[in-house]
Design an enzyme around this catalytic site. Structure first.
Site, PDB file in Angstrom:
ATOM      1  N   ASP A 131      -4.604  -9.967   0.073  1.00  0.00           N
ATOM      2  CA  ASP A 131      -4.618  -8.806  -0.518  1.00  0.00           C
ATOM      3  C   ASP A 131      -5.779  -8.687  -1.305  1.00  0.00           C
ATOM      4  O   ASP A 131      -6.358  -9.689  -1.449  1.00  0.00           O
ATOM      5  CB  ASP A 131      -3.551  -8.184  -1.018  1.00  0.00           C
ATOM      6  CG  ASP A 131      -3.399  -6.773  -0.923  1.00  0.00           C
ATOM      7  OD1 ASP A 131      -4.112  -5.828  -1.384  1.00  0.00           O
ATOM      8  OD2 ASP A 131      -2.318  -6.225  -0.426  1.00  0.00           O
ATOM      9  N   HIS A 208      -6.821  -2.676   1.885  1.00  0.00           N
ATOM     10  CA  HIS A 208      -6.425  -3.930   0.979  1.00  0.00           C
ATOM     11  C   HIS A 208      -7.122  -5.159   1.160  1.00  0.00           C
ATOM     12  O   HIS A 208      -6.545  -6.283   0.895  1.00  0.00           O
ATOM     13  CB  HIS A 208      -4.959  -4.110   1.204  1.00  0.00           C
ATOM     14  CG  HIS A 208      -4.094  -3.282   0.734  1.00  0.00           C
ATOM     15  ND1 HIS A 208      -3.483  -3.238  -0.532  1.00  0.00           N
ATOM     16  CD2 HIS A 208      -3.406  -2.106   1.242  1.00  0.00           C
ATOM     17  CE1 HIS A 208      -2.708  -2.039  -0.935  1.00  0.00           C
ATOM     18  NE2 HIS A 208      -2.677  -1.288   0.443  1.00  0.00           N
ATOM     19  N   GLU A 268      -2.960   1.986   4.158  1.00  0.00           N
ATOM     20  CA  GLU A 268      -3.767   2.489   3.096  1.00  0.00           C
ATOM     21  C   GLU A 268      -5.116   2.228   3.104  1.00  0.00           C
ATOM     22  O   GLU A 268      -5.871   1.936   2.124  1.00  0.00           O
ATOM     23  CB  GLU A 268      -2.995   2.105   1.686  1.00  0.00           C
ATOM     24  CG  GLU A 268      -1.550   2.646   1.595  1.00  0.00           C
ATOM     25  CD  GLU A 268      -1.195   1.955   0.069  1.00  0.00           C
ATOM     26  OE1 GLU A 268      -0.871   2.885  -0.571  1.00  0.00           O
ATOM     27  OE2 GLU A 268      -1.005   0.856   0.029  1.00  0.00           O
TER      28      GLU A 268
HETATM   29  C1  ACM Z   1       2.567  -0.826   1.669  1.00  0.00           C
HETATM   30  O1  ACM Z   1       3.902  -0.807   0.624  1.00  0.00           O
HETATM   31  N1  ACM Z   1       1.764  -0.141   1.078  1.00  0.00           N
HETATM   32  C2  ACM Z   1       2.991  -1.070   3.031  1.00  0.00           C
END
Ligand code: ACM
Ligand code: ZN
Length: 491
Positions: A131, A208, A268
């Site tokens: 991440d 991410h 996201e």
């Molecule tokens: C997540 O909690 N962004 C998968």
């Protein structure tokens, strides 16, 4: 309460078994499991207790293993029943996700949680391995991924954020972090496999992913004046260098992890840099796209085809529903249960890990008494009440359920265990035990006893004896809790 249910719950076991009878069974075991699904037969077992001896019947070593864990729990609880336990799982995928990017906890911690999972009859450990806060898996082809981002300035995620996302190197005494070598991960996979647990690796894309652009700027979007979009959250889906890196990394990952599923994230993405990027724009033109969102669909489809060509299936967070789910992909519902419902309607396989019920980084009791956490109240009672198969949802495509532990606010292994236990007991029962056998009051008593066993075994747990009235009542929203409290004082 029905007699049989009373009997099942009279045992201290978590997850509660399908059947317990004080009598000896006269049906042959093969016949007893004949009507079950093949994946249920694989894990099914029967234990007959006579004169202090336990006889195990199962069709596979996996079934024998599950039976062994039942015996281990009974022994730890000091129980020796007479009669017969007959047991098999409700769902085939019973998972826990641990985020190793935001805080790095190491091999011993993961093995210890695998032991706990085995005792609870869970069978999937999903590792969030990268991440923005750091890449945690060694890569031969792209060594700067760990070389430049596995260590950071800032012990906690928020210190790192406050210091404007500074990375450092392993030799910096002020640095925080770490990563897993190939050998360590192979050792982990083998350790899990001996306990009939599959480790599913997640390589997050295209969002991410700040750390990837930091280590290899060629995956960044390019502005019209030729400058790179440094510090970007998303990878550039227009650029071939991105696919070269992802495919090389995924090849290494598939070599380490034999799992039939490879998680590719997909959640996201901000897509902020894509509309200005020369590579993204030319990709859009080539493909005839009118919306940058279609670039996310392009990346997911391309990676899915690559993973499929290696005989594996992808899992993606529920955002993959928005850009066309590739054939064979599994959808993981996290933004509540809606993703699961949509996946079910679309005929896709799905896994339920709704943040409303299965995010164990969320508060488990009152804000004022708990370490800082996220979200609403996911108390033991509330998470226990979760039923993954919502009305009208297709049971055939429901693979299972998963708890997620994101670690932005969970800097240590001890804190991680505190958030997991006893809530993971509830998930295990939702995943394994038939819904008709679930009953909260009895579960709470069993959880209280099993928690003592966990403490004896060195796990740091939440203290159920301090649970507030409000958490015990099963409320979820903190506003509701405030309202409840006001009513209580008014009366
Ligand atoms: C997540 O909690 N962004 C998968
Ligand atoms: Zn781009």
């Amino acid at each position: 309460m029905r007699l049989l249910l009373t009997l099942v719950l009279a045992l201290g076991l978590i997850p509660a078994p399908v059947e317990y009878s004080p009598e000896k069974s006269h049906v042959c075991f093969k016949k007893a499991v004949a009507s079950l699904e093949p994946w249920q037969r694989q894990e099914a077992y029967r234990i007959s207790f006579t004169k202090g001896r336990a006889k195990i019947e199962a069709l596979t070593p996996e079934g024998r293993f599950r039976a062994g864990k039942t015996l281990e729990q009974l022994k730890a609880l000091g129980e020796l029943p007479t009669g017969t336990i007959f047991d098999y799982p409700r769902l085939r995928y019973r998972g826990l996700m641990i985020d190793e990017s935001r805080s790095f906890k190491g091999l011993d911690f993961l093995k210890k949680q695998i032991d706990a999972m085995a005792l609870l009859k869970l069978n999937v450990l999903h590792l969030h391995l990268d991440d923005s806060a750091g890449w945690r898996i060694e890569s031969e082809a792209y060594p700067f991924l760990t070389g430049k981002t596995a260590f950071r300035k800032g012990r906690t995620y928020h210190e790192w954020e406050a210091g404007k996302y500074q990375f450092t190197t392993a030799d910096d005494p002020e640095g925080y972090g770490g990563y897993y070598t190939r050998e360590e991960l192979k050792e982990l996979v083998a350790y899990a496999a001996e306990r009939y647990i599959t480790v599913i690796p997640e390589i997050e894309m295209p969002g991410h992913s700040m750390e990837v652009g930091y280590a290899y700027p060629e995956v960044l979007c390019v502005l019209p004046d030729g400058r790179l979009h440094t510090g970007a959250w998303d990878l550039c889906p227009g650029n071939e260098a991105t696919y070269k890196l992802l495919e090389a990394v995924l090849t290494e990952v598939m070599d380490i992890f034999p799992s039939p599923f490879i998680h590719i994230g997909g959640d996201e993405a901000t897509m902020k840099t894509w509309s200005q990027c020369v590579n993204c724009r030319s990709r859009m033109e080539e493909e005839g796209y009118t919306d940058v969102k279609q670039l996310q669909g392009y990346l997911v489809r391309r990676i899915e085809a690559f993973v499929r060509s290696h005989g594996r299936r992808i899992i993606g967070w529920d955002e993959i529903l928005e850009t066309g789910v590739p054939e064979g992909a599994v959808v993981q519902s996290w933004r509540g249960v809606e993703g699961g419902r949509k996946a079910s309607e679309g005929g896709y396989d799905y896994i339920m890990s709704p943040n409303s019920h299965c995010y164990y980084n969320y508060y488990q009791d009152l804000i004022r008494k708990e370490p800082k956490a996220v979200g609403e109240l996911v108390s033991l009672r509330f998470t226990y009440g979760y039923e993954p198969l919502g009305e009208g949802m297709d049971p055939e495509h429901l693979l299972g359920v998963q708890a997620n532990l994101w670690t932005e606010l969970i800097p240590t292994p001890e804190h991680a265990e505190y958030m997991l236990y006893p809530r993971l007991f509830a998930l295990a029962e939702t995943a394994w035990t038939p819904a008709a056998n679930k009953e909260y009051k009895g579960f709470r008593k069993r959880a209280r006893r099993l928690l003592d066993v966990f403490r004896e075994r060195g796990y740091n747990t939440f203290d159920m004896d301090t649970e507030s009235e409000l958490a015990l009542s099963g409320f979820q929203r903190f506003e509701q809790l405030e309202q409840y409290k006001a009513n209580e004082t008014a009366h």
